[in-house]
Design a protein around this motif. Sequence first.
Motif: not given
Length: 266
Positions: A110-113, A182-189, A164-177
């Motif tokens: 429950x704590x994880x994003x 959840x992704x922004x849809x306004x920016x191209x890059x 932004x130091x977070x490498x996007x393909x290295x991220x695992x998302x916790x859907x329940x939280x």
Amino acid sequence: MFTPQDHTFVVCAYKENPYIGDTIASLQAQTVTTRVILSTSTPNDFLREVCDTYQVPMVVNPHPHLAGDDWNYGYDAAETPLVTMAHQDDYYDPTFVERMLASLNAYDASELLIGFTDYFEMRDGERVDNNTLLRIKRIMNAPLAHRCCNGSAFVKKRILSLGDPICCPAVTLVKQNLGASPFDTTYKNSCDYKTWVDFARMDGRFVYVPEALVGHRIYAESATSLNLGEDIRKGEDLEILSSLWPRPIAKLVNKVYALSEKSNAL
């Protein structure tokens, strides 16, 4: 406790990328069995053949717009509580899922994003483990490897206020939280950067695994290199930084950050 059956790799595919077969092979070579699907807004015979070869289901976004829309479509199509958005030209160490699960399971679900790992670069077929950009990002991410820091909104936002130091393909998302789309849809890059900033304002942890378990491929035709060349990223990053700093400071931070990112523009 999350298990391997709770995780899906969503391969984000666009047109005909020559590296996508190698990427899927690395996902299927994990030390624990996990799910893999391919998501695209550009279905074609090449991708259908890749899916047939690797026995991977394909889902097609019927309403493509920007990268964030495509990521949301694939993310929503995954039926597991954990999702990693795998870019079509990257490489995943065989222990990626195993190490990610172990790190996430050290906390209450429950704590994880998000959870994310360190990464290395792949240039001209060579592995690059250390350069100035990688070292800076590792220093920035280091506090998030610790329980005392990775749940603090202040710490999360201060780290992202420097770039932004977070490498996007290295991220695992916790859907329940995080919920749906959840992704922004306004920016191209910089939709990933904007998304992490949005997440940082939420209650929950960014769990950093300080092991280079993803290989991020750098080459002239990659989306990141093309957008850097067009200065798209610089303008978008300034808008994001301006939400974290007064505008004059944001401009200064963006100048320094843009210089550090030049190594991705080939």
